[in-house]
Design a protein around this motif. Sequence first.
Motif, PDB file in Angstrom:
ATOM      1  N   LYS A 100      38.486  41.564  54.405  1.00 49.39           N
ATOM      2  CA  LYS A 100      38.450  41.686  52.880  1.00 49.39           C
ATOM      3  C   LYS A 100      38.457  43.363  52.660  1.00 49.39           C
ATOM      4  N   LEU A 124      40.884  45.992  45.246  1.00 50.66           N
ATOM      5  CA  LEU A 124      39.315  45.610  44.695  1.00 50.66           C
ATOM      6  C   LEU A 124      39.474  45.985  43.304  1.00 50.66           C
ATOM      7  N   HIS A 153      39.541  39.734  43.583  1.00 49.31           N
ATOM      8  CA  HIS A 153      38.691  40.412  44.078  1.00 49.31           C
ATOM      9  C   HIS A 153      37.340  40.895  42.933  1.00 49.31           C
TER      10      HIS A 153
END
Length: 189
Positions: A57, A82, A88
């Motif tokens: 991630k 992100l 996300h």
Amino acid sequence: DIATLAIQLEVKNGKAVVLDEDIATLAIQLEVNDQPPQRAPRGPKKKKGPRTESPRKPYFRYYSKGKTEIRVGRRSEDNDELSCNPKHRDGADWWMHAAGCPGSHVVIRCHDADLDKDVIMDAASLAARQSKCQGSTIKVSLTRCRDVKKPPGAKAGLVTLTGKVQTVTVNMKQAEKRLLRLDDTIVKN
């Protein structure tokens, strides 16, 4: 007997080479032959197929005292992922970044209009620590994720803030205990 031993080696171009008696003696003592050295057996083969672990991630996860998830980008390409990818973050989540210098983007996974002050300070402390800002007090920008935009063609990690932006000041000396507590909650994936 060494005299009768005419060690001949086949050379690549087909000519035979006769070794000198001293060299032939040494070759016999060292048990040298034309065979290549024995190799150690190979270990077990790796299993092929799909990976058992999930892909990496683009962030680390921390948790506040109230179990609110705080995501911190790993590097500039991950910050883009992100901050801009809805996979996300949600538009109503909160976004933080140290003002005026490079650093990690921070997303607070919470939609509350009145965000808890401890959660804000937790995330601001992480944003300040993960930046290249120097000094005892660092200013951190706070806004909603929906107000973070990536300009076309901008370098990795560069975003613009379009909505209402608040500023949170972090005293790094006072944040030390908070950061130690948060470091105990980190989830690396």
